[in-house]
Design an enzyme around this catalytic site. Structure first.
Site, PDB file in Angstrom:
ATOM      1  N   SER A   1      36.241  46.354  33.293  1.00 19.72           N
ATOM      2  CA  SER A   1      35.793  47.170  34.426  1.00 19.72           C
ATOM      3  C   SER A   1      34.354  46.926  34.847  1.00 19.72           C
ATOM      4  CB  SER A   1      35.981  48.657  34.104  1.00 19.72           C
ATOM      5  OG  SER A   1      37.316  49.050  34.299  1.00 19.72           O
TER       6      SER A   1
ATOM      7  N   LYS B   1      33.544  45.983  38.418  1.00 22.32           N
ATOM      8  CA  LYS B   1      33.266  46.914  39.525  1.00 22.32           C
ATOM      9  C   LYS B   1      31.825  46.802  40.022  1.00 22.32           C
ATOM     10  CE  LYS B   1      36.863  50.273  38.264  1.00 22.32           C
ATOM     11  NZ  LYS B   1      37.410  49.675  37.049  1.00 22.32           N
TER      12      LYS B   1
ATOM     13  N   SER C   1      34.961  54.939  37.055  1.00 23.01           N
ATOM     14  CA  SER C   1      35.670  53.681  36.830  1.00 23.01           C
ATOM     15  C   SER C   1      37.064  53.750  37.441  1.00 23.01           C
ATOM     16  CB  SER C   1      35.755  53.337  35.329  1.00 23.01           C
ATOM     17  OG  SER C   1      36.063  51.968  35.153  1.00 23.01           O
TER      18      SER C   1
END
Length: 593
Positions: free
Chosen positions: A236, A239, A425
């Site tokens: 993640s 991102k 997230s």
């Protein structure tokens, strides 16, 4: 890769241009609703609002300082101080207002930003960027700060209230209680950082592949590099790249429309999804400040006059390709944190908008589910809902004519959606934002199109695009590769006075021990306490993959950017995450000189 021109040298900022007007309605957010979507249950920072200021929960966004005057965005964040030691909160402090530690503050754009960088063998061009921007990180609900420069326009603020214009006395600005980093603080030395980190990056629980980049934010000096230029599965942490590229491609104030038009048949209403994953059915939606289907339905009924809607057609054709990403694990669609990616959905595809993040059951066909909710609001039977395409607008052929717009609602501005994506997230928001990069670059709004567009945007920003290869925008794909040094470069670029539009990346960064995905970290694990309130970072987790990247303030007050990526972890997060946190905490707890 063809040779790209070097990034422009740093220049003294001259202020930011005014943004284009933001069309469409944006719901007013009340004092009981957070704007930036912090993780549920995270600590609030209570403050006293200034008269005529923005609503509670409005996140501050850093902007470039204007030359010849005080820095833009230098509004203080008034909070109630909490007692804490230099190493972070103790057990008795955890229920109090979080002492964030030194926030990122106004740093001078001095030509003497620090000692000359120590040469590091690398094939990469380092960014010649000097940090001269206020980076005010806001972590939760209840924060009230001024939004100067273009930020108010991005967020859709109204002009100054009549009461202020009439001479009403505003509340005085509260005094600062959070000290900023010291721009004159000594820069850690590469030898000092190496001595602190070498024993930690070699921890067996992190596996055989631990790639790390640490750099000074002001000078850009590389302080630690271990596999720093090697593409690694980022999870993640991807991102961060999604946030930077969408803010660069679309601008922070852009809003995603959801439209309704008249269909080809009498009584047919076509709802056209533009890719807003935060769309709500009504005021009970998951995302604060979201556009709502009940508002859209009210517009449609008014536009139709006496015509009774008889059917609803769902047009999600702005998206193409598979609804699940390449390289996703088999359990992601049903695991609570992922789902089908469609151009029309409500509440991120959640069946229950009240479900906590990461544990939400999603609709297998979120576009049709949203269409049925819209039909119910119009009084149309749900069996009269189907997929289809909106007709081209016609000059005649009915009342209203086919293709005539019947209503439109607008998403929150992208700067708020980036905040939500980073702080929670949120994978569905991330995939929607990646597709906005694709649409802005005239690429197909698909997994492949979004990934290619993000790669191209990175190159256009002057960064080494050969160190990023993406398959999605959320980081769920195991095919993604990003180098740690590209991540630290992205952070420094977002802090550049030449790119105030990118500074929205920082507003949602979780704070160690207090918010977002770092809420429960840096609290009890041995060796991590110095990072509480000093580490602000995006995390990433897949099976055998753990990562963290962001910012940390050293014990001497120096601001560093760091990225640690591991993709061959032998155990689980119970051992891997504390080991990663000890690396960042070591930077927070030492001068490393």
């Amino acid at each position: 890769m063809p040779e790209r021109p070097a990034p422009l040298p740093w220049r003294s900022p001259t202020g930011s241009p005014s943004p284009s007007p933001n069309p469409g309605r944006f719901p007013v957010v009340g004092g009981d609703r957070p704007v930036s979507g912090p993780s549920r249950g995270s600590a609030s920072v209570p403050v006293s609002p200034a008269s005529g200021g923005p609503p509670r929960g409005s996140a501050s966004v850093p902007v470039s300082p204007a030359s010849g005057g005080p820095p833009r965005g230098s509004a203080s964040v008034p909070v109630s101080p909490a007692p804490t030691g230099p190493q972070g909160p103790g057990p008795s402090d955890l229920g109090r207002v979080p002492p964030l530690g030194p926030p990122i503050s106004a740093l001078p754009a001095s030509g003497d930003a620090g000692p000359a960088p120590v040469p590091v063998a690398s094939r990469r061009r380092r960014l010649p960027v000097v940090l001269a921007v206020v980076l005010l990180l806001v972590l939760g609900v209840g924060v009230v700060v001024a939004r100067p420069g273009p930020v108010a326009g991005w967020l859709g603020d109204e002009p100054e209230s009549a009461s202020n214009v009439a001479g009403a006395t505003p509340e005085p600005n509260p005094s600062d209680v959070l000290a900023g980093p010291d721009p004159n603080a000594p820069v850690p030395t590469p030898d000092g950082v190496r001595a602190a980190l070498d024993p930690l990056v070699g921890a067996a629980v992190l596996g055989s592949r631990v790639n790390v980049s640490v750099a000074d934010v002001i000078s850009g000096q590389t302080l630690f590099a271990k596999g720093a230029d090697d593409g690694t599965v980022p999870a993640s942490v991807t991102k961060l790249a999604t946030a930077v590229t969408v803010l660069a491609a679309r601008e922070p104030g852009y809003r995603i429309p959801t439209r309704a038009v008249a269909g080809a048949k009498a009584g047919e209403v076509v709802i056209i999804g533009g890719g807003d994953p935060t769309l709500a059915i009504d005021k009970k939606g998951y995302y604060p400040g979201a556009a709502r289907l009940d508002d859209l339905a009210a517009q449609v009924r008014t536009a139709l006059g006496g015509t009774t809607p008889t059917s609803v057609t769902v047009d999600g054709s702005v998206y193409s390709g598979p609804v699940y990403g390449p390289g996703w694990d088999a359990d992601i669609p049903t695991g609570g944190s992922g789902g089908a990616v469609t151009a029309l959905m409500t509440d991120g595809g959640r069946r229950d908008p009240g479900a906590e993040h990461g544990a939400a059951e999603r609709f297998a066909e979120p576009d049709l589910a949203a269409g049925k909710s819209f039909a119910r609001l119009l009084g149309v039977p749900t069996d009269a809902v189907k997929r289809g395409a909106a007709p081209a607008q016609a000059a005649a052929g009915g009342t209203p004519a086919p293709g005539t717009e019947l209503g439109v609602v607008q998403s929150p501005p992208l700067i708020r959606m980036v905040d939500i994506m980073i702080s929670e997230s949120d994978n569905l928001v991330a995939e929607a934002l990646a597709r906005q990069v694709a649409l802005a670059r005239n690429q197909p709004a698909s997994f492949d199109g979004g990934a290619a567009a993000m790669d191209a945007e990175v190159a256009e920003l002057g960064l080494p695009a050969d160190e990023i290869t993406l398959s999605d925008g959320s980081g769920l794909s195991r095919r993604n590769r990003i180098s740690p040094s590209l991540l630290t470069d992205l952070v420094r670029l977002a802090a550049s006075p030449d790119h105030p539009e990118l500074a929205g990346v920082f507003g949602g960064l979780p704070v160690g021990g207090w918010s977002g995905t770092l809420d429960e970290r840096y609290r009890t694990a041995p060796g991590t306490a110095p990072g509480a309130g000093s580490v602000r970072a995006k995390t990433g987790t897949l099976t055998a993959v753990h990562s963290i990247a962001g910012l940390v303030t050293t014990a001497d007050g120096r601001l560093l950017t760091f990225a640690v990526l591991t993709d061959k972890v032998p155990g689980g997060k119970e051992t891997a995450q504390p080991a990663l946190d000890r690396i960042a905490a070591a930077l927070a707890g030492c001068g490393c000189r």
